[in-house]
Structures are given as C-alpha cells and as structure tokens.
Enzyme design. Structure first.
Site, PDB file in Angstrom:
ATOM      1  N   GLU A 115      -2.428  15.073  18.478  1.00 42.41           N
ATOM      2  CA  GLU A 115      -2.070  15.231  19.891  1.00 42.41           C
ATOM      3  C   GLU A 115      -2.851  16.395  20.503  1.00 42.41           C
ATOM      4  O   GLU A 115      -2.459  16.957  21.525  1.00 42.41           O
ATOM      5  CB  GLU A 115      -0.556  15.441  20.046  1.00 42.41           C
ATOM      6  CG  GLU A 115       0.262  14.283  19.509  1.00 42.41           C
ATOM      7  CD  GLU A 115       1.668  14.198  20.081  1.00 42.41           C
ATOM      8  OE1 GLU A 115       1.866  14.630  21.238  1.00 42.41           O
ATOM      9  OE2 GLU A 115       2.553  13.702  19.384  1.00 42.41           O
ATOM     10  N   ASP A 120       4.354  11.782  26.903  1.00 47.56           N
ATOM     11  CA  ASP A 120       5.121  10.818  26.097  1.00 47.56           C
ATOM     12  C   ASP A 120       5.514   9.609  26.935  1.00 47.56           C
ATOM     13  O   ASP A 120       5.930   9.744  28.093  1.00 47.56           O
ATOM     14  CB  ASP A 120       6.433  11.469  25.616  1.00 47.56           C
ATOM     15  CG  ASP A 120       6.185  12.586  24.613  1.00 47.56           C
ATOM     16  OD1 ASP A 120       5.017  12.870  24.300  1.00 47.56           O
ATOM     17  OD2 ASP A 120       7.190  13.160  24.155  1.00 47.56           O
ATOM     18  N   ASP A 157       1.760  16.825  15.533  1.00 48.23           N
ATOM     19  CA  ASP A 157       2.105  17.197  16.909  1.00 48.23           C
ATOM     20  C   ASP A 157       1.551  18.586  17.234  1.00 48.23           C
ATOM     21  O   ASP A 157       1.086  19.303  16.335  1.00 48.23           O
ATOM     22  CB  ASP A 157       3.632  17.160  17.069  1.00 48.23           C
ATOM     23  CG  ASP A 157       4.055  16.788  18.479  1.00 48.23           C
ATOM     24  OD1 ASP A 157       3.270  16.997  19.413  1.00 48.23           O
ATOM     25  OD2 ASP A 157       5.189  16.291  18.648  1.00 48.23           O
ATOM     26  N   PRO A 176      -5.750  16.773  22.307  1.00 48.69           N
ATOM     27  CA  PRO A 176      -6.132  16.842  23.726  1.00 48.69           C
ATOM     28  C   PRO A 176      -4.945  16.955  24.677  1.00 48.69           C
ATOM     29  O   PRO A 176      -5.031  17.652  25.690  1.00 48.69           O
ATOM     30  CB  PRO A 176      -6.914  15.549  23.969  1.00 48.69           C
ATOM     31  CG  PRO A 176      -6.700  14.680  22.777  1.00 48.69           C
ATOM     32  CD  PRO A 176      -6.264  15.551  21.652  1.00 48.69           C
ATOM     33  N   LEU A 177      -3.832  16.304  24.353  1.00 55.33           N
ATOM     34  CA  LEU A 177      -2.658  16.380  25.234  1.00 55.33           C
ATOM     35  C   LEU A 177      -2.257  17.833  25.482  1.00 55.33           C
ATOM     36  O   LEU A 177      -1.943  18.230  26.600  1.00 55.33           O
ATOM     37  CB  LEU A 177      -1.494  15.595  24.599  1.00 55.33           C
ATOM     38  CG  LEU A 177      -0.075  15.886  25.088  1.00 55.33           C
ATOM     39  CD1 LEU A 177       0.084  15.623  26.578  1.00 55.33           C
ATOM     40  CD2 LEU A 177       0.929  15.040  24.327  1.00 55.33           C
ATOM     41  N   TYR A 178      -2.281  18.640  24.419  1.00 54.05           N
ATOM     42  CA  TYR A 178      -1.847  20.028  24.564  1.00 54.05           C
ATOM     43  C   TYR A 178      -2.944  20.938  25.108  1.00 54.05           C
ATOM     44  O   TYR A 178      -2.673  22.074  25.488  1.00 54.05           O
ATOM     45  CB  TYR A 178      -1.320  20.551  23.218  1.00 54.05           C
ATOM     46  CG  TYR A 178       0.012  19.912  22.855  1.00 54.05           C
ATOM     47  CD1 TYR A 178       1.216  20.446  23.314  1.00 54.05           C
ATOM     48  CD2 TYR A 178       0.060  18.747  22.096  1.00 54.05           C
ATOM     49  CE1 TYR A 178       2.429  19.851  23.008  1.00 54.05           C
ATOM     50  CE2 TYR A 178       1.276  18.139  21.779  1.00 54.05           C
ATOM     51  CZ  TYR A 178       2.457  18.699  22.244  1.00 54.05           C
ATOM     52  OH  TYR A 178       3.663  18.111  21.953  1.00 54.05           O
TER      53      TYR A 178
HETATM   54  C1  GLA Z   1       6.321  15.329  21.294  1.00 56.40           C
HETATM   55  C2  GLA Z   1       5.429  14.120  21.016  1.00 56.40           C
HETATM   56  C3  GLA Z   1       6.311  12.882  20.872  1.00 56.40           C
HETATM   57  C4  GLA Z   1       7.315  13.077  19.756  1.00 56.40           C
HETATM   58  C5  GLA Z   1       8.136  14.327  20.000  1.00 56.40           C
HETATM   59  C6  GLA Z   1       9.009  14.671  18.819  1.00 56.40           C
HETATM   60  O1  GLA Z   1       6.940  15.233  22.528  1.00 56.40           O
HETATM   61  O2  GLA Z   1       4.489  13.952  22.033  1.00 56.40           O
HETATM   62  O3  GLA Z   1       5.502  11.744  20.610  1.00 56.40           O
HETATM   63  O4  GLA Z   1       6.642  13.164  18.528  1.00 56.40           O
HETATM   64  O5  GLA Z   1       7.296  15.451  20.270  1.00 56.40           O
HETATM   65  O6  GLA Z   1       9.729  15.846  18.995  1.00 56.40           O
END
Ligand code: GLA
Length: 425
Positions: free
Chosen positions: A191, A219, A159, A193-195
């Site tokens: 994760e 999410d 993450d 690219p999302l961040y």
């Molecule tokens: C982020 C991730 C989720 C999950 C939570 C856990 O939001 O994007 O998929 O793993 O953290 O805290």
C-alpha cells in the site's frame, strides 16, 4: 441525439516503464478472497462465531471456494487481513496468531488451505502498529518474513499505517528483500503509494520493482459512491499509474464488493467489468457461504475473467467521456480490444450509446467481430466502420464487449504518441 463532445484520451502504450519484482509471481492479476471489507475487525467469536476473524472463517471460505466453482473459475488465494494476531509477540519476538481464534495456528491453516489446492495470504504492517492497532513489523522485517515463510504463507498484504511517510520506501523495499531472502515465493501486496500520495508523487518505477501489486487510493466501501470514487481517481491519474502495470506488478483498486449489500446488480456488473479492464487483482470481499446466484454468476463469468487475465497484461484506461457516459478500453492479446461503456447518469432508464463512437472503433476499419459480454452474452457478428449499432446501458450499469478486427493491417492503436482529441457524437 444532441451533439455531445467526447473527450478522447490516448496514452503511451508501450510496455511497462520498469522491471517488475522478479519473484515469478502475479504474472496475471491475482485472484482470490480477502476478508477485510466484509468482515473487518470482528474479533467477537463468543457472540458472532460465524463472522469473526478466526481460522474457521478461512477454512469455510476455502471449502466453499472448492465446492462452488470459485477455484475452478480462477480464484486461488484465501487472504487474512488485519486483526489476526495476538497483541503480543512471543518470547522470541515473533508474531503469533490469537490463540483463542486460531487454536491450530497459521501453519496448520496454511496446510489446510493447501490441501484444497488453494493458497493462503496474510497481513502485516510496515510501521509500529497495524491500522487496527495490532503489532506492526517495524524493526522485525526479517523475523516476520521468516515467520511467514516458516508458516508456508503464499502472499503478504503489507499495510502502511503508523510510519513516518519519509520511511515508507525504505520499509517496503526492506520487507521485499527480507521476503526474497527467505527463498520462498511470497506474493507481495503493498500500500506504499496510497500512503505516499498525500505528500509527494510516488516513484512507480521503484514500486514496480518492489511489489507485485500496490494500492493507490482509499479503501473500497460497499457503495456505488466508493466504487465511482476509485474509478474517478484512476482515470484522473492514468497517465501516471497505467504505464506501471504489467505482468508481475499491478495497480490495485482494492477489493470486489460484489455479493454484499450496497451495490445494485448493474453496479456490480460495472465493478466487475471495470476491474477487468483495469487489470486489477480480483480479490473478493464477500461471504461466499451466502451469496446470491446472480452475483456468483457475475463473479464467475468466464468471459470477464478472460479479459482480466489476458496474457498481454496491459492495463486499460478511460479513453472517452461525455454525455454522462464513460468509455474504458483495454488492449488484449491477439490484437483484440475490450471496451466498457459505463452509463454514469443515475436518473431515467437505459440510454442508447452509438458503439461506433468509441475510440477503439478504428479496430473495425474495414470490419470487426463484436461480442457483447455484459449485460448479457451475445455475438453481435461482423460490424463495419460505419456500424449503426446502438447499445442500451442501464443507469450506473456497463456494457462490456470485445472487438476483434478483421483486416490484414494492424489498427493504429499501438501508436505510442500521446494525443488528445475531440470527437463529436
Ligand atoms: C487499511 C487498509 C485496508 C485494511 C485495513 C485494516 O485501511 O487500506 O485495506 O487492510 O487497513 O486495518
């Protein structure tokens, strides 16, 4: 039928622009189960022993996966998400599982899952803390990679919480290298690219070289609005993200929430169909111990899974929209095409859609074979270019079909030029 303009988009369809992370894994989109959406950070094993994050939960899921046909259908990874560790590292700086909830420890759990012929996934975070506040891996990439390898873990979801965004790339790349140095094949789910998106356009060449799949967007929640927002984001960024997908590395639109509380059956069919078209990892987050037979049948539908796992490994994308319909298409091996027609109108009853208006209908010049997969399996037989076939699609439901050309020459689909066209229904 009123005249409706369908916007038709065609993308460059060359193979992925860059090399995938070369760890021999994720040659097809990952299939398995991941605890987060359904079980979240429930650590209260005293009052809720059946649903808390504990070794029991994963052992029970593994048992059911074998007994109830999930493993046979292709679901392989049993994945732990956030909230598994102790709040403190051990004396040697290693992560340790919460001793009360994981009395056997992760190695024993991995052995158990392996004894069932399945694989175990674990979760950590590139920053100082995980999103739920457990110890992060910053400063411990080597240690944590080695710990996961020692435990025989098969997948790491990494993450991106609690790290300055400018350090994301370095962090994700360093952990990828650390995993590689353990000498054990560990599938690497990122994760990154999302961040990074809130600050700048991510470098998908680097991401594909570093990760086996990567989350781009928010999410998933157990609701149709959440699933729709993921589809909308993906379609509006498809020029950027679709070319980066292929064997070894995939865009991850997050978990399947089929079998939970928030989606109607039609909406569950839409999620399953579109996740297959998007070549997305199929990571279910539901309670396999208690799932309705229709959802189970949908998640285990061989024909949809075959589309998801198609060896050509190309991600599909939205090729047309208009009149509250969306058409998504995915080129498949053996010169076939998968087509999803999504009815986005959330009022009224089933609406008719003229199948010959989908962009991929050029596969049917002069003739093609059509197989309907959703809403129910039906061989539609030989169709021609001028077919009058009308599909009726329920509100927020999807018709899914495959098209196989019957002709000597290849269709024009493989043209690599980007082209924007308009067709009138
Ligand atoms: C982020 C991730 C989720 C999950 C939570 C856990 O939001 O994007 O998929 O793993 O953290 O805290």
């Amino acid at each position: 039928m009123s005249k409706t303009v369908l916007l038709v988009v065609s993308l460059s369809l060359m193979s992925p622009a860059s090399e995938a992370l070369d760890n021999g894994l994720a040659l097809k989109p990952t299939m398995g189960w991941l605890h987060w959406e359904r079980f979240m950070c429930n650590t209260d094993c005293d009052t809720d022993p059946d649903n808390c994050i504990s070794e029991r939960l994963y052992m029970q899921m593994a048992d059911v996966m074998v007994k109830e046909g999930w493993k046979e259908a292709g679901y392989e990874y049993v994945c732990i998400d956030d909230c598994w560790p102790s709040l403190q590292r051990d004396a040697r700086g290693r992560l340790q599982a919460d001793p009360k909830r994981f009395p056997g420890g992760i190695k024993k759990l991995a052995d158990y899952v392996h004894s069932k012929g399945l694989k175990l996934g674990i979760y950590a975070d590139v920053g100082e803390k995980t999103c739920a506040g457990y110890p992060g891996s910053l400063g411990y990439y080597e240690t944590d990679a080695q710990t996961f390898a020692d435990w025989d873990v098969d997948l790491l979801k990494f993450d991106g919480c609690n790290l300055k965004w400018t350090l994301l790339g370095e962090g994700y790349i360093n952990m990828s290298k650390a995993l590689n140095r353990t000498g054990k094949s560990i599938l690497y789910s990122c994760e990154w690219p999302l961040y990074e998106w809130p600050f700048q356009k991510p470098n998908y060449t680097a991401i594909r070289e570093t990760c086996n799949h990567w989350r781009n967007f928010d999410d998933v929640f157990d609701s149709w609005s959440s699933v729709k927002s993921i589809l909308d984001w993906t379609a509006s960024h498809q020029d950027t993200v679709v070319p980066s997908a292929g064997p070894g590395g995939w865009n991850d639109p997050d978990m399947l929430v089929i079998g939970n509380f928030g989606l109607s059956h039609d909406q569950q069919e839409s999620q399953m169909a579109l996740w297959a078209i998007m070549a997305a990892p199929l990571l279910m987050s539901n309670d396999l111990r208690d799932i309705c037979p229709r959802s189970k049948q949908l998640l285990q539908n061989k024909r949809i899974i075959e589309i998801s796992q198609d060896p050509l490994g190309r991600q599909g994308y939205r090729t047309a929209k208009g009149n509250s319909f969306e058409v998504w298409e995915r080129p498949l091996s053996k010169n076939r095409l998968a087509v999803a027609v999504l009815n986005k109108q959330e009022i009224g009853g089933p609406r008719g859609f003229a199948i010959s208006s989908v962009p991929g209908w050029k596969y049917c010049d002069p003739q093609c074979n059509v197989t309907l997969i959703l809403p129910q399996y039906k061989e539609m037989g030989v169709q021609a270019k001028e077919s009058k076939l009308i599909l009726y699609v329920n509100p927020s439901g999807t018709a899914l079909l495959t098209v196989t050309p019957i002709s000597k020459h290849r269709p024009h689909w493989r043209k690599t030029s980007a082209k924007h066209d308009q067709i009138i229904l």
